[in-house]
Design a protein around this motif. Sequence first.
Motif, PDB file in Angstrom:
ATOM      1  N   LEU A  99       7.213  -4.355 -10.320  1.00  0.00           N
ATOM      2  CA  LEU A  99       6.861  -3.127  -9.614  1.00  0.00           C
ATOM      3  C   LEU A  99       5.600  -3.443  -8.818  1.00  0.00           C
ATOM      4  O   LEU A  99       4.541  -3.699  -9.400  1.00  0.00           O
ATOM      5  CB  LEU A  99       6.623  -1.983 -10.616  1.00  0.00           C
ATOM      6  CG  LEU A  99       5.959  -0.715 -10.090  1.00  0.00           C
ATOM      7  CD1 LEU A  99       6.682  -0.152  -8.870  1.00  0.00           C
ATOM      8  CD2 LEU A  99       5.884   0.341 -11.180  1.00  0.00           C
ATOM      9  N   VAL A 100       5.745  -3.485  -7.492  1.00  0.00           N
ATOM     10  CA  VAL A 100       4.616  -3.835  -6.631  1.00  0.00           C
ATOM     11  C   VAL A 100       4.114  -2.571  -5.952  1.00  0.00           C
ATOM     12  O   VAL A 100       4.870  -1.899  -5.246  1.00  0.00           O
ATOM     13  CB  VAL A 100       5.021  -4.888  -5.577  1.00  0.00           C
ATOM     14  CG1 VAL A 100       3.890  -5.137  -4.591  1.00  0.00           C
ATOM     15  CG2 VAL A 100       5.440  -6.187  -6.259  1.00  0.00           C
ATOM     16  N   VAL A 101       2.857  -2.262  -6.206  1.00  0.00           N
ATOM     17  CA  VAL A 101       2.257  -1.091  -5.571  1.00  0.00           C
ATOM     18  C   VAL A 101       1.310  -1.603  -4.488  1.00  0.00           C
ATOM     19  O   VAL A 101       0.316  -2.270  -4.777  1.00  0.00           O
ATOM     20  CB  VAL A 101       1.508  -0.212  -6.585  1.00  0.00           C
ATOM     21  CG1 VAL A 101       1.015   1.065  -5.911  1.00  0.00           C
ATOM     22  CG2 VAL A 101       2.406   0.119  -7.782  1.00  0.00           C
ATOM     23  N   GLU A 102       1.689  -1.328  -3.239  1.00  0.00           N
ATOM     24  CA  GLU A 102       0.906  -1.836  -2.119  1.00  0.00           C
ATOM     25  C   GLU A 102      -0.321  -0.975  -1.869  1.00  0.00           C
ATOM     26  O   GLU A 102      -0.288   0.229  -2.093  1.00  0.00           O
ATOM     27  CB  GLU A 102       1.791  -1.886  -0.862  1.00  0.00           C
ATOM     28  CG  GLU A 102       2.843  -2.966  -0.994  1.00  0.00           C
ATOM     29  CD  GLU A 102       3.879  -2.933   0.109  1.00  0.00           C
ATOM     30  OE1 GLU A 102       3.893  -1.958   0.893  1.00  0.00           O
ATOM     31  OE2 GLU A 102       4.672  -3.889   0.175  1.00  0.00           O
ATOM     32  N   PRO A 103      -1.402  -1.621  -1.396  1.00  0.00           N
ATOM     33  CA  PRO A 103      -2.620  -0.859  -1.119  1.00  0.00           C
ATOM     34  C   PRO A 103      -2.418   0.087   0.058  1.00  0.00           C
ATOM     35  O   PRO A 103      -1.498  -0.095   0.859  1.00  0.00           O
ATOM     36  CB  PRO A 103      -3.654  -1.943  -0.801  1.00  0.00           C
ATOM     37  CG  PRO A 103      -2.862  -3.142  -0.404  1.00  0.00           C
ATOM     38  CD  PRO A 103      -1.549  -3.052  -1.116  1.00  0.00           C
ATOM     39  N   ALA A 104      -3.298   1.084   0.150  1.00  0.00           N
ATOM     40  CA  ALA A 104      -3.186   2.068   1.227  1.00  0.00           C
ATOM     41  C   ALA A 104      -3.483   1.421   2.574  1.00  0.00           C
ATOM     42  O   ALA A 104      -2.854   1.738   3.574  1.00  0.00           O
ATOM     43  CB  ALA A 104      -4.152   3.216   0.971  1.00  0.00           C
ATOM     44  N   ASP A 105      -4.457   0.475   2.573  1.00  0.00           N
ATOM     45  CA  ASP A 105      -4.736  -0.237   3.827  1.00  0.00           C
ATOM     46  C   ASP A 105      -3.692  -1.342   3.990  1.00  0.00           C
ATOM     47  O   ASP A 105      -2.726  -1.393   3.249  1.00  0.00           O
ATOM     48  CB  ASP A 105      -6.178  -0.775   3.847  1.00  0.00           C
ATOM     49  CG  ASP A 105      -6.577  -1.392   2.521  1.00  0.00           C
ATOM     50  OD1 ASP A 105      -5.685  -1.581   1.667  1.00  0.00           O
ATOM     51  OD2 ASP A 105      -7.765  -1.680   2.315  1.00  0.00           O
ATOM     52  N   ALA A 106      -3.900  -2.232   4.925  1.00  0.00           N
ATOM     53  CA  ALA A 106      -2.873  -3.223   5.268  1.00  0.00           C
ATOM     54  C   ALA A 106      -2.379  -3.997   4.047  1.00  0.00           C
ATOM     55  O   ALA A 106      -3.163  -4.606   3.338  1.00  0.00           O
ATOM     56  CB  ALA A 106      -3.448  -4.189   6.293  1.00  0.00           C
ATOM     57  N   PRO A 107      -1.074  -3.980   3.760  1.00  0.00           N
ATOM     58  CA  PRO A 107      -0.542  -4.816   2.687  1.00  0.00           C
ATOM     59  C   PRO A 107      -0.628  -6.286   3.093  1.00  0.00           C
ATOM     60  O   PRO A 107      -0.730  -6.584   4.279  1.00  0.00           O
ATOM     61  CB  PRO A 107       0.919  -4.364   2.571  1.00  0.00           C
ATOM     62  CG  PRO A 107       1.242  -3.706   3.858  1.00  0.00           C
ATOM     63  CD  PRO A 107      -0.041  -3.224   4.468  1.00  0.00           C
ATOM     64  N   PRO A 108      -0.636  -7.211   2.131  1.00  0.00           N
ATOM     65  CA  PRO A 108      -0.750  -8.621   2.482  1.00  0.00           C
ATOM     66  C   PRO A 108       0.381  -9.021   3.431  1.00  0.00           C
ATOM     67  O   PRO A 108       1.527  -8.613   3.238  1.00  0.00           O
ATOM     68  CB  PRO A 108      -0.626  -9.351   1.139  1.00  0.00           C
ATOM     69  CG  PRO A 108      -0.222  -8.328   0.140  1.00  0.00           C
ATOM     70  CD  PRO A 108      -0.510  -6.983   0.702  1.00  0.00           C
ATOM     71  N   PRO A 109       0.055  -9.785   4.490  1.00  0.00           N
ATOM     72  CA  PRO A 109       1.074 -10.133   5.488  1.00  0.00           C
ATOM     73  C   PRO A 109       2.202 -10.982   4.884  1.00  0.00           C
ATOM     74  O   PRO A 109       3.348 -10.857   5.281  1.00  0.00           O
ATOM     75  CB  PRO A 109       0.302 -10.927   6.540  1.00  0.00           C
ATOM     76  CG  PRO A 109      -0.974 -11.338   5.896  1.00  0.00           C
ATOM     77  CD  PRO A 109      -1.256 -10.362   4.818  1.00  0.00           C
ATOM     78  N   ARG A 110       1.844 -11.857   3.940  1.00  0.00           N
ATOM     79  CA  ARG A 110       2.862 -12.702   3.304  1.00  0.00           C
ATOM     80  C   ARG A 110       2.655 -12.651   1.812  1.00  0.00           C
ATOM     81  O   ARG A 110       1.516 -12.768   1.349  1.00  0.00           O
ATOM     82  CB  ARG A 110       2.706 -14.162   3.759  1.00  0.00           C
ATOM     83  CG  ARG A 110       3.310 -14.481   5.105  1.00  0.00           C
ATOM     84  CD  ARG A 110       2.849 -15.841   5.566  1.00  0.00           C
ATOM     85  NE  ARG A 110       1.407 -15.854   5.733  1.00  0.00           N
ATOM     86  CZ  ARG A 110       0.789 -15.448   6.837  1.00  0.00           C
ATOM     87  NH1 ARG A 110       1.477 -15.035   7.867  1.00  0.00           N
ATOM     88  NH2 ARG A 110      -0.522 -15.460   6.917  1.00  0.00           N
ATOM     89  N   ALA A 152       6.256   0.394  -3.513  1.00  0.00           N
ATOM     90  CA  ALA A 152       5.799   1.662  -2.970  1.00  0.00           C
ATOM     91  C   ALA A 152       4.340   1.502  -2.584  1.00  0.00           C
ATOM     92  O   ALA A 152       3.708   0.504  -2.939  1.00  0.00           O
ATOM     93  CB  ALA A 152       5.954   2.768  -4.009  1.00  0.00           C
ATOM     94  N   ARG A 153       3.833   2.482  -1.847  1.00  0.00           N
ATOM     95  CA  ARG A 153       2.410   2.515  -1.513  1.00  0.00           C
ATOM     96  C   ARG A 153       1.667   3.232  -2.621  1.00  0.00           C
ATOM     97  O   ARG A 153       2.201   4.150  -3.238  1.00  0.00           O
ATOM     98  CB  ARG A 153       2.191   3.329  -0.230  1.00  0.00           C
ATOM     99  CG  ARG A 153       2.374   2.596   1.054  1.00  0.00           C
ATOM    100  CD  ARG A 153       1.167   1.701   1.328  1.00  0.00           C
ATOM    101  NE  ARG A 153       1.401   0.910   2.538  1.00  0.00           N
ATOM    102  CZ  ARG A 153       1.038   1.306   3.757  1.00  0.00           C
ATOM    103  NH1 ARG A 153       0.447   2.467   3.938  1.00  0.00           N
ATOM    104  NH2 ARG A 153       1.258   0.533   4.788  1.00  0.00           N
ATOM    105  N   VAL A 154       0.412   2.855  -2.810  1.00  0.00           N
ATOM    106  CA  VAL A 154      -0.394   3.543  -3.813  1.00  0.00           C
ATOM    107  C   VAL A 154      -0.492   5.025  -3.444  1.00  0.00           C
ATOM    108  O   VAL A 154      -0.604   5.369  -2.262  1.00  0.00           O
ATOM    109  CB  VAL A 154      -1.788   2.874  -3.939  1.00  0.00           C
ATOM    110  CG1 VAL A 154      -2.623   3.024  -2.682  1.00  0.00           C
ATOM    111  CG2 VAL A 154      -2.533   3.386  -5.162  1.00  0.00           C
ATOM    112  N   GLY A 155      -0.384   5.886  -4.437  1.00  0.00           N
ATOM    113  CA  GLY A 155      -0.415   7.338  -4.202  1.00  0.00           C
ATOM    114  C   GLY A 155       0.981   7.927  -4.077  1.00  0.00           C
ATOM    115  O   GLY A 155       1.171   9.136  -4.226  1.00  0.00           O
ATOM    116  N   ASP A 156       1.971   7.082  -3.793  1.00  0.00           N
ATOM    117  CA  ASP A 156       3.344   7.575  -3.700  1.00  0.00           C
ATOM    118  C   ASP A 156       3.873   7.909  -5.102  1.00  0.00           C
ATOM    119  O   ASP A 156       3.333   7.459  -6.110  1.00  0.00           O
ATOM    120  CB  ASP A 156       4.274   6.518  -3.070  1.00  0.00           C
ATOM    121  CG  ASP A 156       3.967   6.280  -1.595  1.00  0.00           C
ATOM    122  OD1 ASP A 156       3.115   6.984  -1.035  1.00  0.00           O
ATOM    123  OD2 ASP A 156       4.595   5.369  -1.010  1.00  0.00           O
TER     124      ASP A 156
END
Length: 475
Positions: free
Chosen positions: A172-183, A92-96
């Motif tokens: 559980l991977v929480v992706e950053p609000a800005d660009a998530p890592p490409p790989r 999910a994205r952070v804040g979700d």
Amino acid sequence: MRARTNWILVAVALAAGAFAGWLIAAAVELRPDPVRAALAAEPGATLPRAAATGVVHEVELVAAPATLPLLDGRSLEVWAYDGQVPGPTLRARVGDTLRVRLRNQLPVPTTIHWHGIRLPNGMDGVPGVTQPAVEPGASFVYEFVLRDAGTFWYHPHLRGSEQVERGLHGALVVEPADAPPPRELVWILDDWRLAASGQIDERFVTRHDLAHDGRWGQVTTVNGRVLPSFELRAGEVTRLRLINAANGRVFAPDFTGFDARVVAFDGVPVDAPLPAGRLELAPGNRIDIELRPRAEDAGRQLRIEDRFPRRAVGLAALDVVGAAQEEPWPQHRVAAAPVWASAVDLAPDHVFDLDAARGGPDGIVWRIGGRAMLHGEDHGAHEPAATLHEGEWTKLRFVNRSGRLHPIHLHGQFFRVVARNGRPAAEGHWRDTVLLRPRDVVDVALVPEEEGRWVLHCHVMEHHDAGMMTLVEVR
Ligand code: C2O
Ligand code: CU
């Protein structure tokens, strides 16, 4: 007669002195300690938290027995989330908001704990303390806002010695609000103790495990596979999310000789990227690294080895293909980090002695502060061993009075190691789990923020189930 008068005078003077002392002590108590107040006010002393986005991710996780091709491809009887070991990677994205319905189809009660996630106490998954255990056939809904971007994991908090070992754990991977890592790659490191039959050895929590560093298996895996290989392109940056889900084993993956750097520890970005040579992950720990294979390694297969044991063990192979233009390292926003330079000299607010004693159903109990919280007891009936105050800078001391390893994990908050064995330690990152080696004394500091009764325990599952847990109340 004169002597008697003298004694009375002395007694009156002593009483007056004691009263004055009490007055001073009371006044000091009322005035906030200026040194600690300054430490709590340092930039970065508390971690920011993302605002809620309102996006809700609905997930159902079914915990049930399964037979899966694992390890080197053999068919293994396991307990799995959604028929997978490791369980599905939740993203999910952070804040979700994450809303997970756990359906228990195991023959035993269970719960899910969201390791490292800052959440309301009632969602923490500790049976008897934050929720009742989820009985076979029953379900429970966990719901919380993801306040931190980073690498986290989930696992049962009930008889982990058996449940986590049988396969119940996932990322559980929480992706950053800005660009998530490409790989990126998620590597869940684990080990398995197999019986002669080739199946999971069902002798859980043996006396031997208890007298040592828990259950160490003879087979080491990444994502349930023995020595899996991953294809990476030379010059390209990949984020590698490492999670140690083993019951007791410490992993020391060796990245020396690679272009690699540590960018997060236990889910939180490090103060500034750190060199990634030989890493150390105790049970519970996560490390995120950025890895950029060199052009001269194109066409080669490189091995990542675990160097914690005396004889190195292969963990995974990297097949380096082609050569792309060398990418620059990604930019990371540098977060404010507290220095806490005066922390070493301050007295700890709470001291937790870690030791073992004879007793309990397994012959040995592991204790924190002279008390054991055994598996099967009503943990909610225990009095908190310490009360911490929200917003106050607090120093905790862990004293390992044993000759074994203890990765100590605190729920609900991150902390920083400020000293090891009396010497200042500036690790450059936050943690939620810190490894104590034999006889170590480790001082950590934090500014508690999450109200509730949180557990503090050893993440060696066997030590944990044999009592090595205590309660810390934040209010
Ligand atoms: Cu990863 Cu209390 O646990
Ligand atoms: Cu332990």
